[in-house]
Design an enzyme around this catalytic site. Sequence first.
Site, PDB file in Angstrom:
ATOM      1  N   SER A 200       0.824  -1.214   0.000  1.00 43.01           N
ATOM      2  CA  SER A 200       0.000   0.000   0.000  1.00 43.01           C
ATOM      3  C   SER A 200       0.859   1.265   0.000  1.00 43.01           C
ATOM      4  O   SER A 200       2.020   1.235   0.425  1.00 43.01           O
ATOM      5  CB  SER A 200      -0.905   0.013   1.236  1.00 43.01           C
ATOM      6  OG  SER A 200      -1.626  -1.187   1.323  1.00 43.01           O
TER       7      SER A 200
HETATM    8  N1  SAM Z   1      -0.336  -5.016   4.204  1.00 38.17           N
HETATM    9  C1  SAM Z   1       0.373  -5.296   2.998  1.00 38.17           C
HETATM   10  C2  SAM Z   1       1.759  -4.731   2.967  1.00 38.17           C
HETATM   11  O1  SAM Z   1       2.182  -4.104   3.949  1.00 38.17           O
HETATM   12  O2  SAM Z   1       2.433  -4.967   1.969  1.00 38.17           O
HETATM   13  C3  SAM Z   1      -0.378  -4.888   1.764  1.00 38.17           C
HETATM   14  C4  SAM Z   1      -1.455  -5.824   1.476  1.00 38.17           C
HETATM   15  S1  SAM Z   1      -2.056  -5.925  -0.150  1.00 38.17           S
HETATM   16  C5  SAM Z   1      -2.786  -4.367  -0.387  1.00 38.17           C
HETATM   17  C6  SAM Z   1      -3.404  -7.037   0.211  1.00 38.17           C
HETATM   18  C7  SAM Z   1      -2.982  -8.462   0.448  1.00 38.17           C
HETATM   19  O3  SAM Z   1      -4.109  -9.201   0.920  1.00 38.17           O
HETATM   20  C8  SAM Z   1      -2.497  -9.209  -0.791  1.00 38.17           C
HETATM   21  O4  SAM Z   1      -1.198  -9.660  -0.603  1.00 38.17           O
HETATM   22  C9  SAM Z   1      -3.480 -10.384  -0.927  1.00 38.17           C
HETATM   23  O5  SAM Z   1      -2.891 -11.561  -1.404  1.00 38.17           O
HETATM   24  C10 SAM Z   1      -3.970 -10.524   0.498  1.00 38.17           C
HETATM   25  N2  SAM Z   1      -5.259 -11.213   0.683  1.00 38.17           N
HETATM   26  C11 SAM Z   1      -6.390 -11.116  -0.047  1.00 38.17           C
HETATM   27  N3  SAM Z   1      -7.360 -11.873   0.491  1.00 38.17           N
HETATM   28  C12 SAM Z   1      -6.835 -12.475   1.597  1.00 38.17           C
HETATM   29  C13 SAM Z   1      -7.343 -13.363   2.583  1.00 38.17           C
HETATM   30  N4  SAM Z   1      -8.601 -13.828   2.556  1.00 38.17           N
HETATM   31  N5  SAM Z   1      -6.507 -13.751   3.579  1.00 38.17           N
HETATM   32  C14 SAM Z   1      -5.237 -13.311   3.638  1.00 38.17           C
HETATM   33  N6  SAM Z   1      -4.693 -12.470   2.720  1.00 38.17           N
HETATM   34  C15 SAM Z   1      -5.487 -12.035   1.724  1.00 38.17           C
END
Ligand code: SAM
Length: 216
Positions: free
Chosen positions: A61
Amino acid sequence: MSYEKERERMVANLRMVGHIKSREVVEAMRAIPRHVFVPESARSSAYHDTPLPIGEGQTISAPHMVGIMLERLDLKKGQNVFEVGGGSGYHAALVAHMVGEKGRIISMERIEVLAERARKAIEECGLRERVAVVVGDGSLGWEKGAPYDRIFITCASPEIPPPLVDQLKEGGKLLTPLGSRYLQTLVQVEKKGKKLKRKTYGGCVFVPLVGEYGFS
Ligand code: SAM
């Protein structure tokens, strides 16, 4: 310019526009090197205030969004935190810095290869003891580590997943982008008995939550 100087400049800009205010958030963003959490190919942009690709169609993000969420999470030393959407591990590392030596964060990511990279970056920052990166559907929570003082979701959620509310402590806070696949509002709920006290902040855009309580 060195990464350290670029990071200082990024933090100064985020303060100037008011995205980050508290000493704790400012110190954490000064301390944690974002460039360690982005792929080599994107490192020259690591301190630009923009999301960056981290592979597998996912993103780290933008720093201002991470800062806004850290401010809204209202973290305290020693807290037990759960993150849904570990991605690069950057947000988890910042939280780990803020909860201190006695605090813990469990960061759940659904894509194994991202989780493995996040573990390495977190280790490089010397925070392995405070962060557990686990693989699975975070919309179901992680019962083993519950109850949590704070839970935050870093992907777009169509609803507040009920298992996460169950795993939140009384008085605990949950923060999530809530809305459609393409546009959300940042929402915080505080657990008060059977009720959820809700606060709504500004608009945001995150990649979708995929899972039982996410988008299909
Ligand atoms: N917090 C992260 C960082 O500091 O880099 C950014 C996160 S990114 C915007 C969103 C993440 O959520 C992705 O890596 C995606 O694979 C993950 N994601 C989506 N659905 C999910 C779920 N049900 N459980 C765990 N992770 C999930």
